[in-house]
Design a protein around this motif. Structure first.
Motif, PDB file in Angstrom:
ATOM      1  N   ALA A 206      34.645  30.373  42.679  1.00  0.00           N
ATOM      2  CA  ALA A 206      35.374  31.459  43.332  1.00  0.00           C
ATOM      3  C   ALA A 206      36.612  31.841  42.522  1.00  0.00           C
ATOM      4  O   ALA A 206      36.967  33.023  42.414  1.00  0.00           O
ATOM      5  CB  ALA A 206      35.772  31.046  44.750  1.00  0.00           C
ATOM      6  N   ILE A 207      37.273  30.844  41.934  1.00  0.00           N
ATOM      7  CA  ILE A 207      38.437  31.122  41.093  1.00  0.00           C
ATOM      8  C   ILE A 207      38.001  31.894  39.849  1.00  0.00           C
ATOM      9  O   ILE A 207      38.660  32.853  39.433  1.00  0.00           O
ATOM     10  CB  ILE A 207      39.150  29.818  40.708  1.00  0.00           C
ATOM     11  CG1 ILE A 207      39.717  29.129  41.958  1.00  0.00           C
ATOM     12  CG2 ILE A 207      40.286  30.102  39.731  1.00  0.00           C
ATOM     13  CD1 ILE A 207      40.330  27.770  41.696  1.00  0.00           C
ATOM     14  N   ASP A 208      36.896  31.473  39.243  1.00  0.00           N
ATOM     15  CA  ASP A 208      36.362  32.197  38.081  1.00  0.00           C
ATOM     16  C   ASP A 208      36.087  33.649  38.442  1.00  0.00           C
ATOM     17  O   ASP A 208      36.422  34.569  37.689  1.00  0.00           O
ATOM     18  CB  ASP A 208      35.064  31.544  37.599  1.00  0.00           C
ATOM     19  CG  ASP A 208      35.327  30.308  36.749  1.00  0.00           C
ATOM     20  OD1 ASP A 208      36.461  30.139  36.285  1.00  0.00           O
ATOM     21  OD2 ASP A 208      34.381  29.527  36.545  1.00  0.00           O
ATOM     22  N   GLU A 209      35.458  33.850  39.582  1.00  0.00           N
ATOM     23  CA  GLU A 209      35.116  35.204  40.014  1.00  0.00           C
ATOM     24  C   GLU A 209      36.375  36.028  40.256  1.00  0.00           C
ATOM     25  O   GLU A 209      36.423  37.223  39.935  1.00  0.00           O
ATOM     26  CB  GLU A 209      34.277  35.142  41.286  1.00  0.00           C
ATOM     27  CG  GLU A 209      33.782  36.491  41.771  1.00  0.00           C
ATOM     28  CD  GLU A 209      32.893  36.398  42.989  1.00  0.00           C
ATOM     29  OE1 GLU A 209      32.568  37.449  43.590  1.00  0.00           O
ATOM     30  OE2 GLU A 209      32.512  35.262  43.368  1.00  0.00           O
ATOM     31  N   LEU A 210      37.404  35.386  40.788  1.00  0.00           N
ATOM     32  CA  LEU A 210      38.670  36.076  41.031  1.00  0.00           C
ATOM     33  C   LEU A 210      39.219  36.649  39.735  1.00  0.00           C
ATOM     34  O   LEU A 210      39.600  37.829  39.681  1.00  0.00           O
ATOM     35  CB  LEU A 210      39.678  35.104  41.645  1.00  0.00           C
ATOM     36  CG  LEU A 210      41.097  35.645  41.868  1.00  0.00           C
ATOM     37  CD1 LEU A 210      41.096  36.652  43.010  1.00  0.00           C
ATOM     38  CD2 LEU A 210      42.075  34.505  42.148  1.00  0.00           C
ATOM     39  N   TYR A 211      39.260  35.835  38.672  1.00  0.00           N
ATOM     40  CA  TYR A 211      39.850  36.288  37.417  1.00  0.00           C
ATOM     41  C   TYR A 211      38.909  37.140  36.592  1.00  0.00           C
ATOM     42  O   TYR A 211      39.361  37.932  35.764  1.00  0.00           O
ATOM     43  CB  TYR A 211      40.362  35.086  36.620  1.00  0.00           C
ATOM     44  CG  TYR A 211      41.618  34.534  37.239  1.00  0.00           C
ATOM     45  CD1 TYR A 211      42.825  35.204  37.111  1.00  0.00           C
ATOM     46  CD2 TYR A 211      41.584  33.382  38.006  1.00  0.00           C
ATOM     47  CE1 TYR A 211      43.973  34.730  37.711  1.00  0.00           C
ATOM     48  CE2 TYR A 211      42.732  32.893  38.614  1.00  0.00           C
ATOM     49  CZ  TYR A 211      43.918  33.570  38.463  1.00  0.00           C
ATOM     50  OH  TYR A 211      45.045  33.109  39.081  1.00  0.00           O
ATOM     51  N   THR A 212      37.615  36.992  36.812  1.00  0.00           N
ATOM     52  CA  THR A 212      36.675  37.890  36.150  1.00  0.00           C
ATOM     53  C   THR A 212      36.927  39.329  36.584  1.00  0.00           C
ATOM     54  O   THR A 212      36.775  40.267  35.798  1.00  0.00           O
ATOM     55  CB  THR A 212      35.226  37.495  36.475  1.00  0.00           C
ATOM     56  OG1 THR A 212      34.980  36.164  36.012  1.00  0.00           O
ATOM     57  CG2 THR A 212      34.229  38.446  35.814  1.00  0.00           C
ATOM     58  N   GLY A 213      37.336  39.507  37.821  1.00  0.00           N
ATOM     59  CA  GLY A 213      37.617  40.844  38.344  1.00  0.00           C
ATOM     60  C   GLY A 213      39.072  41.243  38.241  1.00  0.00           C
ATOM     61  O   GLY A 213      39.529  42.159  38.945  1.00  0.00           O
TER      62      GLY A 213
END
Length: 333
Positions: A206-213
């Motif tokens: 979820a953290i990865d997805e946060l910063y991917t966006g």
């Protein structure tokens, strides 16, 4: 020389580091007067607690030395059980502190000298230890036959990965259970990588997805758009976001090193094109200075810091129970 593997790479942590490096400054910075303490990323406080980022450089060095000594003790015991001699390596042999080196992307003098710190960097100017590293096991290994040497290294760090296990670029997924005595010792001392555990893997995803966006966060598209307009006016167009400018330098630098001749096993047999490096270094500084001018013009540091704070605080509100459990698990380890 066998060294301790790094923590599993996390896109989230890397993205957070990149963002904050462009948002924090040193004394005398231009482009914002926000107090440095107020610029702390809310989410980084959780990650620092897990990975030791909340420790001082001296505390980090001391902890590393203590852990490394324990690892080497366990490795020696394990290798003896495998029928080999092994002399533990000291932490000073494998650790060089860079705590006195600063990364200052908002300091004009620093940028004028290093650009983004890609081609030339103060981190590469660290004094080399006066004593050359000497492997305490070199003489013993040299006394072994070729097949015994292979067995020694397989016992120490596990078998060499097969071609089908290698990703593009020669990397592979680290598994401590197949990493020999070193893997077992490091796992015992450091514990499980929480980012890879079944309990916390969804949180890190979820953290990865946060910063991917990151580029689509509320306010970031507008801010990057203002920065792009400024860069185009300065003759440095072609970058969709502020991060793209820095990434373009590293991509070109990677290309230079990819052109270096290598042997069949991938070992470099030549040197990078120095003329190409010098030319890139010159373009890097020119680009980085224009980037700095435009960040100052649009107040990029303070505005992106505020955007980050709002997004992260919302993420923390949505995932507080998992984050608190993560910190508690790290403290238990």
């Amino acid at each position: 020389m066998h060294v301790r593997p790094a923590l599993a790479p996390l896109a989230a942590v890397a993205a957070l580091t990149l963002l904050l490096s462009g948002c924090s400054g040193s004394d005398g910075d231009v482009g914002g007067t926000t107090d440095a303490a107020e610029q702390t990323s809310p989410l980084s406080e959780y990650l620092d607690a897990v990975y030791g980022g909340d420790l001082s450089p001296e505390e980090q060095e001391r902890r590393f030395a203590e852990e490394q000594a324990r690892v080497e003790e366990l490795v020696a015991r394990c290798m003896q059980d495998q029928g080999f001699e092994y002399t533990p390596q000291t932490a000073s042999d494998t650790f060089v502190s860079s705590s006195d080196v600063e990364y200052e992307p908002d300091d004009r003098d620093w940028v004028a000298q290093y650009g983004y710190g890609a081609v030339n960097s103060p981190f590469n100017e660290e004094p080399v230890p006066e004593e050359e590293y000497v492997d305490p096991n070199a003489d013993y290994v040299a006394s072994l036959s070729e097949s015994e040497q292979q067995a020694f290294y397989e016992a120490l760090s596990g078998p060499v990965p097969d071609e089908d296990e290698l990703a593009e670029g020669g990397s592979y997924e680290y598994d401590w259970t197949t990493a020999g005595c070193q893997g077992a010792a490091q796992h015992e001392v450091s514990g499980e990588d929480l980012s890879q555990s079944e309990e916390f893997k969804p949180l890190f995803e979820a953290i990865d997805e946060l910063y991917t966006g990151m580029t689509s966060w509320p306010g970031m598209t507008e801010l990057d758009g203002e920065w792009v307009t400024c860069m185009e006016a300065a003759g440095h167009g072609g970058h969709a976001t502020q991060a793209d400018a820095q990434n373009s330098v590293y991509e070109e630098l990677n290309g230079i090193y990819e052109d270096v001749a290598t042997s069949e096993d991938g070992t470099p047999t030549g040197e990078p094109d120095q003329a190409a490096l010098d030319a890139l270094a010159e373009r890097e500084v020119e680009l980085a200075l224009a980037d700095l001018d435009c960040r100052e013009e649009v107040d990029y540091r303070d505005r992106s810091t505020e955007i980050t704070r709002e997004v992260e605080e919302q993420f923390i509100d949505d995932h507080r129970a998992e984050l608190d459990a993560l910190v508690a698990a790290a403290e238990r380890d």
